[in-house]
Design a protein around this motif. Structure first.
Motif, PDB file in Angstrom:
ATOM      1  N   ALA A 168      69.918  62.100  72.370  1.00 53.42           N
ATOM      2  CA  ALA A 168      70.510  61.125  73.281  1.00 53.42           C
ATOM      3  C   ALA A 168      71.960  61.482  73.590  1.00 53.42           C
ATOM      4  CB  ALA A 168      70.427  59.725  72.670  1.00 53.42           C
ATOM      5  N   ARG A 169      72.705  61.908  72.569  1.00 50.42           N
ATOM      6  CA  ARG A 169      74.104  62.291  72.797  1.00 50.42           C
ATOM      7  C   ARG A 169      74.193  63.513  73.700  1.00 50.42           C
ATOM      8  NH1 ARG A 169      74.605  61.129  67.251  1.00 50.42           N
ATOM      9  NH2 ARG A 169      74.496  63.357  66.752  1.00 50.42           N
ATOM     10  N   GLU A 170      73.308  64.486  73.472  1.00 46.15           N
ATOM     11  CA  GLU A 170      73.327  65.682  74.309  1.00 46.15           C
ATOM     12  C   GLU A 170      72.981  65.347  75.760  1.00 46.15           C
ATOM     13  OE1 GLU A 170      70.638  68.334  72.428  1.00 46.15           O
ATOM     14  OE2 GLU A 170      72.058  68.976  70.868  1.00 46.15           O
ATOM     15  N   ALA A 171      71.989  64.464  75.949  1.00 47.32           N
ATOM     16  CA  ALA A 171      71.627  64.059  77.310  1.00 47.32           C
ATOM     17  C   ALA A 171      72.781  63.337  77.979  1.00 47.32           C
ATOM     18  CB  ALA A 171      70.388  63.163  77.274  1.00 47.32           C
ATOM     19  N   LEU A 172      73.479  62.480  77.216  1.00 49.25           N
ATOM     20  CA  LEU A 172      74.619  61.750  77.763  1.00 49.25           C
ATOM     21  C   LEU A 172      75.742  62.702  78.146  1.00 49.25           C
ATOM     22  CD1 LEU A 172      76.042  59.111  78.414  1.00 49.25           C
ATOM     23  CD2 LEU A 172      76.703  58.945  75.998  1.00 49.25           C
ATOM     24  N   ASP A 173      76.023  63.680  77.281  1.00 51.52           N
ATOM     25  CA  ASP A 173      77.062  64.669  77.592  1.00 51.52           C
ATOM     26  C   ASP A 173      76.697  65.463  78.842  1.00 51.52           C
ATOM     27  OD1 ASP A 173      78.560  63.887  75.440  1.00 51.52           O
ATOM     28  OD2 ASP A 173      77.834  65.483  74.104  1.00 51.52           O
ATOM     29  N   THR A 174      75.419  65.814  78.960  1.00 53.20           N
ATOM     30  CA  THR A 174      74.964  66.563  80.132  1.00 53.20           C
ATOM     31  C   THR A 174      75.195  65.777  81.411  1.00 53.20           C
ATOM     32  OG1 THR A 174      73.299  67.771  78.866  1.00 53.20           O
ATOM     33  CG2 THR A 174      72.957  67.597  81.243  1.00 53.20           C
ATOM     34  N   LEU A 175      74.777  64.510  81.397  1.00 56.22           N
ATOM     35  CA  LEU A 175      74.941  63.690  82.595  1.00 56.22           C
ATOM     36  C   LEU A 175      76.406  63.467  82.925  1.00 56.22           C
ATOM     37  CD1 LEU A 175      72.133  61.030  82.064  1.00 56.22           C
ATOM     38  CD2 LEU A 175      72.260  62.729  83.879  1.00 56.22           C
ATOM     39  N   ASN A 176      77.206  63.160  81.910  1.00 56.69           N
ATOM     40  CA  ASN A 176      78.629  62.936  82.158  1.00 56.69           C
ATOM     41  C   ASN A 176      79.292  64.162  82.760  1.00 56.69           C
ATOM     42  OD1 ASN A 176      78.760  60.281  81.322  1.00 56.69           O
ATOM     43  ND2 ASN A 176      79.228  60.784  79.199  1.00 56.69           N
ATOM     44  N   THR A 177      78.957  65.323  82.190  1.00 53.18           N
ATOM     45  CA  THR A 177      79.568  66.556  82.702  1.00 53.18           C
ATOM     46  C   THR A 177      79.123  66.850  84.125  1.00 53.18           C
ATOM     47  OG1 THR A 177      79.661  67.467  80.457  1.00 53.18           O
ATOM     48  CG2 THR A 177      79.842  69.022  82.279  1.00 53.18           C
ATOM     49  N   LEU A 178      77.827  66.764  84.365  1.00 51.51           N
ATOM     50  CA  LEU A 178      77.315  67.075  85.696  1.00 51.51           C
ATOM     51  C   LEU A 178      77.845  66.084  86.732  1.00 51.51           C
ATOM     52  CD1 LEU A 178      75.524  68.900  87.379  1.00 51.51           C
ATOM     53  CD2 LEU A 178      73.579  67.441  86.823  1.00 51.51           C
ATOM     54  N   HIS A 188      89.471  72.660  80.317  1.00 48.38           N
ATOM     55  CA  HIS A 188      88.638  73.151  81.415  1.00 48.38           C
ATOM     56  C   HIS A 188      87.685  74.251  80.969  1.00 48.38           C
ATOM     57  CE1 HIS A 188      91.762  76.301  81.586  1.00 48.38           C
ATOM     58  NE2 HIS A 188      90.844  77.040  82.176  1.00 48.38           N
ATOM     59  N   SER A 189      88.046  75.001  79.929  1.00 47.09           N
ATOM     60  CA  SER A 189      87.132  76.038  79.447  1.00 47.09           C
ATOM     61  C   SER A 189      85.885  75.426  78.820  1.00 47.09           C
ATOM     62  CB  SER A 189      87.851  76.940  78.427  1.00 47.09           C
ATOM     63  OG  SER A 189      88.288  76.178  77.309  1.00 47.09           O
ATOM     64  N   SER A 190      86.053  74.270  78.149  1.00 43.02           N
ATOM     65  CA  SER A 190      84.889  73.583  77.573  1.00 43.02           C
ATOM     66  C   SER A 190      83.960  73.092  78.679  1.00 43.02           C
ATOM     67  CB  SER A 190      85.338  72.406  76.700  1.00 43.02           C
ATOM     68  OG  SER A 190      86.132  72.840  75.628  1.00 43.02           O
ATOM     69  N   VAL A 191      84.562  72.556  79.734  1.00 44.39           N
ATOM     70  CA  VAL A 191      83.754  72.082  80.853  1.00 44.39           C
ATOM     71  C   VAL A 191      83.072  73.257  81.539  1.00 44.39           C
ATOM     72  CG1 VAL A 191      83.815  70.891  83.078  1.00 44.39           C
ATOM     73  CG2 VAL A 191      85.194  70.054  81.174  1.00 44.39           C
ATOM     74  N   ALA A 192      83.773  74.382  81.653  1.00 40.50           N
ATOM     75  CA  ALA A 192      83.180  75.569  82.288  1.00 40.50           C
ATOM     76  C   ALA A 192      81.945  76.024  81.519  1.00 40.50           C
ATOM     77  CB  ALA A 192      84.214  76.686  82.364  1.00 40.50           C
ATOM     78  N   ARG A 193      82.031  76.009  80.180  1.00 41.13           N
ATOM     79  CA  ARG A 193      80.862  76.417  79.387  1.00 41.13           C
ATOM     80  C   ARG A 193      79.704  75.448  79.598  1.00 41.13           C
ATOM     81  NH1 ARG A 193      84.854  77.635  75.541  1.00 41.13           N
ATOM     82  NH2 ARG A 193      84.563  75.612  74.511  1.00 41.13           N
TER      83      ARG A 193
END
Length: 377
Positions: free
Chosen positions: A308-318, A338-343
């Motif tokens: 659930a946390r990974e899915a939430l991080d994915t949606l937030n980032t996208l 920004h490098s974390s977001v780039a990854r």
């Protein structure tokens, strides 16, 4: 009722007294007495000061046991009950007794509250926000003829002529009548819950006044039925970052709502996003503030906490990247380097088989996100 009370009087004095109180207020309601008469009768029956207060008008009535207006200051309140009309709390009734509450005070206050609600509805002005769902359905129904629609609007208190604004609302915590009062202060506003979604009909809507945690879509059409359809579409496309949307702001995105659901599900980009982020409207959406009070929602198997946390991080980032259009602005919005977001964006792009660094890839991601939200309604 009186015959029953006589038969029970020898068995249980409390039941006898309660039935007599019920019969007393039934008689008052049949005689269609007004609020002052109800307060006088209640004070005489309770042998203490009885009070009635209405929120919408600010009116307060306090009467002593002698039938006269009770002097200020008010005495200690020994019991109080809310007055509810059309599922909305419109006021309170109370007793001011110097000692402890009487054994039948609760019964008396319950019946007084019912009688006050009936008198307010009869004599008005009730000024309630919650409305009869059947009338609201007539206003927003696609099959309603214009004569019936105009009559329903008139019965709801809207004047003929001015355009009525329509909003679709999801409010997981705040009552719908309070949402309506917040966005249309001083104007005419009526609310009802239909199919698990809140409906607001208002003479005007201030979109900036929607309380935190509330999602809302606003229709733009002059006809209420078309405006309701637009409002539902806008609501379905709201996000935690854009909790309030007007249909006019959607532009070409609104066309996605016309696409059949099976076609949306079959699109490779949307299917990949579902695999990556989970089913739309799932627990990760609730954590982001898209929870609502849909009773008819089908149960879903909750994912593991890590998933659930990974899915939430994915949606937030996208979502942040699609909204910002650049890695640095997305990183600022997410409070990450920004490098974390780039990854993250690179990993998401690989999972979706889309190059998110190109204009075409970014457009595909935005469209897939919108379609994903529409599938969750």
């Amino acid at each position: 009722m009186e015959a029953l009370a006589v038969r029970l009087s020898g068995l249980d004095p409390y039941v006898d007294g309660a039935l007599r109180i019920v019969a007393f207020y039934d008689t008052l309601m049949r005689r269609r007495v007004d609020l002052p008469a109800l307060a006088r009768a209640s004070a005489g029956l309770a042998e203490c000061v009885a009070g009635v207060g209405l929120r919408g008008t600010g009116r307060t009535i306090r009467v002593g046991p002698d039938g006269r207006e009770a002097p200020d200051p008010a005495g200690p309140v020994s019991g109080t009950v809310a007055v509810v009309l059309d599922e909305e709390e419109i006021g309170t009734v109370w007793l001011e007794r110097a000692g402890p509450a009487g054994p039948l005070d609760e019964v008396l206050l319950d019946r007084l509250a019912l009688a006050v609600a009936g008198a307010v509805e009869r004599y008005g002005p009730a000024r309630t926000t919650m409305a009869d769902p059947a009338l609201v359905e007539l206003v927003i129904g696609a099959e309603t003829d214009e004569v019936a629609r105009a009559r329903a609007l008139r019965l709801l208190g809207f004047a003929a002529g001015p355009v009525v604004r329509v909003a679709a609302v999801r409010s997981p915590r705040l009552p719908l009548d309070q949402v309506g009062g917040a966005v249309c202060p001083g104007g005419t506003v009526k609310a009802a819950r239909i199919g698990g979604v809140g409906v607001l009909l208002a003479s005007a809507v201030d979109r900036d006044r929607f309380p935190a945690g509330v999602r809302a879509g606003l229709g733009a059409a002059d006809r209420p039925d078309l405006a309701w359809r637009e409002a539902r579409t806008a609501l379905r496309l709201t996000t935690a970052r854009e909790p309030v949307l007007e249909h006019a702001e959607l532009g070409a995105l609104a066309l996605l709502a016309e696409v059949p659901r099976e076609v949306l599900r079959g699109n490779p980009d949307v299917a990949a996003l579902v695999r990556l982020a989970g089913a739309p409207g799932g627990p990760e959406e609730d954590a982001r503030g898209n929870g609502d009070d849909r009773e008819a929602q089908a149960p879903r198997e909750a994912p593991a906490p890590r998933e659930a946390r990974e899915a939430l991080d994915t949606l937030n980032t996208l979502e942040a990247y699609c909204a910002a259009g650049s890695l640095r602005r997305a990183a600022d919005a997410l409070h990450l380097h920004h490098s974390s977001v780039a990854r993250r964006v690179d990993l998401i792009g690989r999972a979706l088989s889309v190059d998110l660094t190109t204009p075409t890839g970014l457009t595909r991601a935005r469209m897939a996100l919108a379609a994903w939200r529409l599938l969750g309604d």
